[in-house]
Write a protein that holds these residues in place. Sequence first.
Motif, mmCIF file in Angstrom:
data_model
loop_
_atom_site.group_PDB
_atom_site.id
_atom_site.type_symbol
_atom_site.label_atom_id
_atom_site.label_comp_id
_atom_site.label_asym_id
_atom_site.label_seq_id
_atom_site.Cartn_x
_atom_site.Cartn_y
_atom_site.Cartn_z
ATOM 1 N N LEU A 1 -34.620 106.591 5.686
ATOM 2 C CA LEU A 1 -33.674 105.620 5.149
ATOM 3 C C LEU A 1 -32.260 105.992 5.588
ATOM 4 O O LEU A 1 -31.844 107.135 5.435
ATOM 5 C CB LEU A 1 -33.738 105.567 3.617
ATOM 6 C CG LEU A 1 -32.853 104.486 2.991
ATOM 7 C CD1 LEU A 1 -33.569 103.776 1.861
ATOM 8 C CD2 LEU A 1 -31.538 105.058 2.491
ATOM 9 N N VAL A 2 -31.550 105.002 6.143
ATOM 10 C CA VAL A 2 -30.192 105.211 6.655
ATOM 11 C C VAL A 2 -29.187 104.651 5.660
ATOM 12 O O VAL A 2 -29.113 103.436 5.470
ATOM 13 C CB VAL A 2 -30.012 104.509 8.016
ATOM 14 C CG1 VAL A 2 -28.583 104.655 8.510
ATOM 15 C CG2 VAL A 2 -31.009 105.037 9.040
ATOM 16 N N ASP A 3 -28.445 105.537 4.976
ATOM 17 C CA ASP A 3 -27.346 105.088 4.125
ATOM 18 C C ASP A 3 -26.100 105.130 5.000
ATOM 19 O O ASP A 3 -25.709 106.186 5.488
ATOM 20 C CB ASP A 3 -27.189 106.000 2.899
ATOM 21 C CG ASP A 3 -26.130 105.519 1.914
ATOM 22 O OD1 ASP A 3 -26.402 105.505 0.701
ATOM 23 O OD2 ASP A 3 -25.016 105.160 2.370
ATOM 24 N N THR A 4 -25.478 103.964 5.225
ATOM 25 C CA THR A 4 -24.374 103.896 6.191
ATOM 26 C C THR A 4 -23.210 104.807 5.814
ATOM 27 O O THR A 4 -22.430 105.208 6.671
ATOM 28 C CB THR A 4 -23.872 102.441 6.316
ATOM 29 O OG1 THR A 4 -23.587 101.939 5.014
ATOM 30 C CG2 THR A 4 -24.897 101.559 6.998
ATOM 31 N N GLY A 5 -23.129 105.189 4.525
ATOM 32 C CA GLY A 5 -22.033 106.066 4.092
ATOM 33 C C GLY A 5 -22.324 107.538 4.300
ATOM 34 O O GLY A 5 -21.484 108.396 4.021
#
Length: 396
Positions: A219-223
């Motif tokens: 999962l890529v959390d943009t922050g």
Amino acid sequence: MSLSKDLNERAFRALDAFQIEIPSWGFANTGTRFGKFVQAAAASTIEEKFSDAAQVHKLTGSTPTMALHVLWDLPAGVEDVEKVRSLEQNHGIRAGSINPNLFQDQEYKFGSLCNPSAEIRGRAVQHMIDSIRIAAGLGSRDISLWLPDGSNYPGTQSIRRRVGWLEEALQASHAELKEGQRLLVEYKPFEPAFYHTDIADWGMALHLAKVAGPQAKVLVDTGHHYSAQNIEQLVAWLIHTGMLGGFHFNDRRYADDDLTLGSIDPYQVFRIFHEIHVASGEGLELDVAFMIDQSHNLKGKVEAMVQTVMSAQELWLKSALVDREQLAVLQDKCELVRAEELFRGAFWQDVRPLLAEWREARGLPVDPMCALRESGYVEQITKERAGKQSTGGSYA
Ligand code: LRH
Ligand code: MN
């Protein structure tokens, strides 16, 4: 903005397919370590969070599910599943990804799944299994794991022994997954740990997901990136390796600021969405969950969520309208300026009139933000929830 018939159809198809999950904690009072500015209209119960989520979906048409954080939304664990199921019925919003809480218990001071104490790791794995069972009870596909685990000073923890314990814990958790369920592994470079974080970047998350098992993705959390990192490049790699499971969208100026999507760098989201459109355009089987993960410390909570979904719809539409066939030709001919102008040109175009056309065609308010203000919903919940808010704690 007059588009050819097929581009118009392409636009409507893209918007019909666009769904983004909203976080229950986005409606609650949240803050920073320096405090929390309490809003009377904030949600403090799961009922209120479902009510707010239903309002956002009614206005935007793109948010049928709400992510839940186990200890915040189902404090009684599996016992709360029936209650949530009836809220789903009442509000027409389904529970989405289930997020374990492995970051607030005192015993997790030196880690949860990576803690040197086998006993504490055992209890953390049990929470993972409880979260998986809650997801099964709710028919939720994704168990979305973020770990704060790490250390604050060099030499104080064995980084590699912790990797070993983490692999074991994720394999034990993966073994409990039902068919069709997924374990999403979220990475973050720092905070709350400030020397090393056990799952600090996409490479570590990819390795751990592969070791955990076939139902685990990244999962890529943009922050959760250093500002110099090229996020769309690592997204392209995760697509190429078949390991992209989902996103937590938000925006930031400095660190994990959890600001509203597109508020600082909307072009960033456009570039990420482009990688998704290109891959699905090539017929790649993508199963990517779009989710919002924000904390609205100053903006009105429901207003900020409606604004966020509108921005996401706009950026998704802009990126859907890139002439990808022509772009591929220009890229391979190294026609740099032509390629850039075609790509960026799609970002510059104002798609709001087309978006209003789609909303009208789908029986949605042409301007969801205006409709929210005219609905008086925020004034109504402000009255209903006044006096219920506590100033304690910084999160949710
Ligand atoms: C950690 C994080 C994680 C959630 C939390 C609310 O920074 O991004 O996804 O558990 O925010
Ligand atoms: Mn997140």
